[in-house]
Design an enzyme around this catalytic site. Structure first.
Site, mmCIF file in Angstrom:
data_model
loop_
_atom_site.group_PDB
_atom_site.id
_atom_site.type_symbol
_atom_site.label_atom_id
_atom_site.label_comp_id
_atom_site.label_asym_id
_atom_site.label_seq_id
_atom_site.Cartn_x
_atom_site.Cartn_y
_atom_site.Cartn_z
ATOM 1 N N ARG A 169 0.836 -1.203 0.000
ATOM 2 C CA ARG A 169 0.000 0.000 0.000
ATOM 3 C C ARG A 169 0.871 1.255 0.000
ATOM 4 O O ARG A 169 0.626 2.187 -0.756
ATOM 5 C CB ARG A 169 -0.925 -0.014 1.219
ATOM 6 C CG ARG A 169 -2.258 -0.699 0.990
ATOM 7 C CD ARG A 169 -2.120 -2.129 0.447
ATOM 8 N NE ARG A 169 -3.406 -2.795 0.332
ATOM 9 C CZ ARG A 169 -3.952 -3.506 1.298
ATOM 10 N NH1 ARG A 169 -3.320 -3.665 2.462
ATOM 11 N NH2 ARG A 169 -5.111 -4.086 1.107
ATOM 12 N N ASP A 198 -0.352 -6.090 -3.927
ATOM 13 C CA ASP A 198 -1.754 -5.812 -3.629
ATOM 14 C C ASP A 198 -2.324 -4.986 -4.770
ATOM 15 O O ASP A 198 -1.633 -4.713 -5.759
ATOM 16 C CB ASP A 198 -1.911 -5.096 -2.282
ATOM 17 C CG ASP A 198 -3.187 -5.525 -1.568
ATOM 18 O OD1 ASP A 198 -4.281 -5.261 -2.102
ATOM 19 O OD2 ASP A 198 -3.098 -6.127 -0.480
ATOM 20 N N HIS A 269 -7.036 -9.061 -4.818
ATOM 21 C CA HIS A 269 -6.027 -8.034 -4.519
ATOM 22 C C HIS A 269 -4.942 -8.014 -5.603
ATOM 23 O O HIS A 269 -3.750 -7.969 -5.306
ATOM 24 C CB HIS A 269 -5.401 -8.265 -3.138
ATOM 25 C CG HIS A 269 -6.323 -7.908 -2.001
ATOM 26 N ND1 HIS A 269 -6.640 -6.606 -1.686
ATOM 27 C CD2 HIS A 269 -6.998 -8.685 -1.115
ATOM 28 C CE1 HIS A 269 -7.470 -6.601 -0.643
ATOM 29 N NE2 HIS A 269 -7.708 -7.851 -0.289
ATOM 30 N N GLU A 332 -10.304 -11.932 0.692
ATOM 31 C CA GLU A 332 -11.170 -10.925 0.076
ATOM 32 C C GLU A 332 -11.223 -11.067 -1.450
ATOM 33 O O GLU A 332 -10.718 -10.231 -2.196
ATOM 34 C CB GLU A 332 -10.705 -9.529 0.494
ATOM 35 C CG GLU A 332 -10.774 -9.326 2.005
ATOM 36 C CD GLU A 332 -10.207 -8.013 2.490
ATOM 37 O OE1 GLU A 332 -10.694 -7.487 3.497
ATOM 38 O OE2 GLU A 332 -9.242 -7.510 1.852
ATOM 39 N N TRP A 404 -7.585 -14.286 10.429
ATOM 40 C CA TRP A 404 -7.697 -12.861 10.712
ATOM 41 C C TRP A 404 -9.126 -12.404 10.979
ATOM 42 O O TRP A 404 -9.350 -11.401 11.640
ATOM 43 C CB TRP A 404 -7.110 -12.045 9.555
ATOM 44 C CG TRP A 404 -7.942 -11.975 8.311
ATOM 45 C CD1 TRP A 404 -7.970 -12.882 7.301
ATOM 46 C CD2 TRP A 404 -8.853 -10.928 7.937
ATOM 47 N NE1 TRP A 404 -8.828 -12.480 6.312
ATOM 48 C CE2 TRP A 404 -9.384 -11.268 6.674
ATOM 49 C CE3 TRP A 404 -9.246 -9.731 8.534
ATOM 50 C CZ2 TRP A 404 -10.314 -10.465 6.006
ATOM 51 C CZ3 TRP A 404 -10.166 -8.930 7.872
ATOM 52 C CH2 TRP A 404 -10.693 -9.302 6.622
ATOM 53 N N TYR A 429 -4.528 -6.007 14.931
ATOM 54 C CA TYR A 429 -4.286 -5.179 13.757
ATOM 55 C C TYR A 429 -3.792 -3.824 14.272
ATOM 56 O O TYR A 429 -4.575 -3.021 14.792
ATOM 57 C CB TYR A 429 -5.562 -5.013 12.927
ATOM 58 C CG TYR A 429 -5.736 -6.069 11.856
ATOM 59 C CD1 TYR A 429 -5.338 -7.383 12.081
ATOM 60 C CD2 TYR A 429 -6.302 -5.755 10.632
ATOM 61 C CE1 TYR A 429 -5.496 -8.344 11.097
ATOM 62 C CE2 TYR A 429 -6.468 -6.713 9.647
ATOM 63 C CZ TYR A 429 -6.069 -8.016 9.882
ATOM 64 O OH TYR A 429 -6.213 -8.970 8.912
ATOM 65 N N ASP A 431 -2.709 -1.209 12.732
ATOM 66 C CA ASP A 431 -3.110 0.020 12.040
ATOM 67 C C ASP A 431 -4.417 0.564 12.611
ATOM 68 O O ASP A 431 -4.774 1.717 12.366
ATOM 69 C CB ASP A 431 -3.255 -0.232 10.537
ATOM 70 C CG ASP A 431 -4.245 -1.345 10.219
ATOM 71 O OD1 ASP A 431 -4.125 -2.416 10.849
ATOM 72 O OD2 ASP A 431 -5.125 -1.157 9.368
ATOM 73 N N THR A 488 -0.697 -0.678 5.827
ATOM 74 C CA THR A 488 -0.183 0.685 5.652
ATOM 75 C C THR A 488 -1.020 1.565 4.736
ATOM 76 O O THR A 488 -0.519 2.538 4.179
ATOM 77 C CB THR A 488 1.269 0.644 5.137
ATOM 78 O OG1 THR A 488 1.302 -0.005 3.857
ATOM 79 C CG2 THR A 488 2.190 -0.038 6.109
#
Length: 599
Positions: A169, A198, A269, A332, A404, A429, A431, A488
């Protein structure tokens, strides 16, 4: 073996050792002191000697502790033969200790490290450095090294003590990654999962597919704060690591006892990959490297040609990275583009990927695709690591599942025979916001204070109770350990990474290292003692190392991001709705054609 760690320890190191006792006296390390090392432990001793020489200005003289046995690496030579029994510091092999364990004895006469293996010696070397105080974390100095006389016995609670660093990211230069390796190693963390690809960027040079970095490593601008506001900065961003850069990172980490696990995320992704090679995409048409966060509907075409392409990618990954694990992502993955194509329904049917009623199930192409790449990695001597969305009937049993979204999926995966690493977003997590405060920069996700992270339990009793059935000790899969995540999207520099990660990563490190601790719930005596140790002894070490951590009282003015919108989430409300299953990821039917990002 069970034991109760007292709420206080006489040794202010982090993580807290299993047992520690102070003795009378101290050991002052003199210029020219001999450091005797068993050949198998030489990398740990070499690292400790170098950082000690840098921080004190004294010279330490290496000498082998004995002649190397057949097949052992040679010890570092000295200028002339010396009697190793006169050494002031000794790194000795002790096969009576368990894997990863060490004993440290400091007396006025000698400093002795005993370890059964190199991982134990690395942990001992880090503890020894911490005993030198904050000055030991500076890169140059003239302060003498005076160590308290003591006895320490220590061993790790979990085998996999990891941290993920997302460089896709926002790209971090190689020097910043090396620095992050140092900080992970300083806390007895032994796995760095490097998130290299990603939607927003492809960061690893692949010789046979040069457009992956020529095109995929660069985006024209970036979202500022949450993607929901549509605010873009108008500034191009990018960068990538050459194969030599990554070999340097791997070698540097190895010399500090850290294993680097590369992650190449498929089959979702992948916007950066399909921008470079549009023929890989499930949907035809133009593609670009994503400029916003969230979950992209760009997914790979699960064809034999795409598999051949990524087998080629993984072959080069395996030549660069020496870890026995390679992460394939698998999280995802919207199946909308697959569902739109009749030919993929036919392909699913031909592969036997069907629902209970016999109709083709294109969603199972997700697991089938990852399984083919996992099979390829096995031929290269590697095990696949996947996020928990990839867990299902098509995933090979030797694949490691990183959980996760919640906790109960981990119990199901272990019951199915998979080894598991716990990485729940609800807990670790980093972040996510560190406080419920309007000054918190880009406040996304759940509130996770340092005390909250210190109380992290990979598989708490409540989660185990939510999935009754197979007893914990009868599940064929193992709990390997746990991993904290530093995503990030909102961390665009090493300074912002520092703020998000520390000191919460310190708390995580103790939670996964210290064996059988007393209850670590926020507000309890163990938590209070940890915070005292953190504030009194360890934050000064981090400051000396140049870490711009989040101060206990809140962000400094220059650490704030006024006006940048985040997306706060309510942990109590989500846990009430989903229990220990968690709510993250893309869910067909719930998220529709425009899936909502959960990270």
């Amino acid at each position: 073996m069970p034991h109760a760690t007292p709420p206080t320890t006489p040794v202010p190191t982090v993580p807290a050792p299993l047992t520690a006792a102070l003795d009378p006296g101290e050991h002052a390390l003199a210029d020219g002191a001999l450091v005797a090392t068993h050949p198998l432990l030489a990398p740990a001793a070499r690292w400790w000697r170098r950082v000690t020489e840098e921080s004190t200005g004294i010279e330490l003289v290496p000498t082998p502790s004995r002649t190397a046995a057949a097949g052992e690496p040679a010890a570092e030579p000295t200028a002339e033969p010396v009697d190793s029994h006169r050494a002031s510091v000794r790194f000795d092999l002790d096969d009576t200790l368990t894997c990863g364990a060490y004993a440290l004895d400091v007396s006025p006469a000698v400093v002795q490290v005993r370890a059964a293996d190199l991982p134990g010696a690395f942990a001992a070397a880090q503890t020894l450095r911490q005993l030198g105080g904050a000055a030991a974390f500076r890169r140059a100095g003239t302060a003498p090294l005076v160590l308290p006389a003591l006895r320490v016995s220590d061993s790790p609670r979990h085998h996999w003590r990891g941290v993920l660093l997302d460089v896709a990211r926002h790209f971090l230069p190689t020097a910043d990654v090396l620095r992050f390796v140092d900080l992970a190693a300083a806390h007895h963390l032994n796995v760095l999962q490097l998130h290299l690809t990603d939607d927003q960027g492809w960061r690893i040079e692949i010789e046979r597919y040069p457009r992956l970095t020529q095109v995929g490593a660069w985006r024209r601008e970036s979202t500022v704060g949450t993607w929901r506001t549509g605010t873009l900065d108008g500034r191009p961003h990018g960068g990538y690591y050459t194969a030599d850069d990554l070999r340097e990172i791997v070698a540097y980490a190895r010399e500090r006892g850290v294993m680097v696990v590369p992650e190449v995320d498929v089959p979702g992704h992948v916007a950066a990959a399909v921008a470079a090679y549009p023929e890989l995409a499930a949907r035809s048409g133009p593609h670009e490297v994503s400029t916003t966060w969230g979950i992209s509907e760009d997914v790979l075409d699960p064809s034999e040609q795409t598999l051949a392409f990524f087998r080629g990618v993984l072959d080069e990954v395996c030549r660069i990275f020496d870890a026995p694990f390679v992460a394939l992502g698998g999280d995802e993955v919207p199946t909308t583009a697959w569902s739109e194509r009749p030919d993929l329904a036919e392909r699913a049917a031909s592969l036997g990927l069907t629902r209970g009623d016999g109709s083709p199930d294109v969603a199972r192409l997700h697991g089938w695709f990852l399984a083919r790449l996992a099979d390829h990695l096995r031929t290269r001597g590697r095990r696949a690591v996947v996020w928990d969305e990839a867990f299902g009937p098509d995933l090979p049993r030797d694949a490691v599942v990183v959980c996760w979204r919640g906790h109960t999926v981990a119990l199901d995966a272990m019951a199915a025979g998979h080894d598991v690493v716990m990485a729940p977003e609800q807990e670790v997590y980093l972040d996510h916001r560190a406080a419920d405060d309007p000054d918190e920069p880009v406040p996304v996700g759940f509130v996770r204070t340092t005390a909250d992270v210190y109380g992290f339990e990979p598989l708490p009793a409540a989660a185990l109770a939510a999935r009754p059935g197979v007893p914990d000790d009868e599940r064929p899969g193992r709990l390997l350990g746990a991993q904290a995540q530093v995503w990030t999207e909102h961390l665009d520099s090493a300074r912002r990474v520092d703020y998000a990660a520390f000191p919460r990563l310190t708390a995580f490190a103790e939670a996964v290292w210290t064996t059988d601790p007393a209850p670590r719930a926020p507000g309890g005596p163990a938590s209070a003692a940890f915070l005292d140790r953190l504030h009194g002894a360890h934050l000064p070490r981090l400051a000396a190392a140049g870490v711009e951590f989040r101060p206990p009282e809140g962000p400094r003015p220059w650490q704030r991001r006024p006006g940048v919108a985040g997306h706060p989430r309510d942990l109590a409300a989500e846990r009430a709705a989903a229990g220990w299953d968690g709510m993250g990821g893309w869910v067909p039917g719930r998220d529709g054609a425009e899936p909502e990002a959960r990270r």
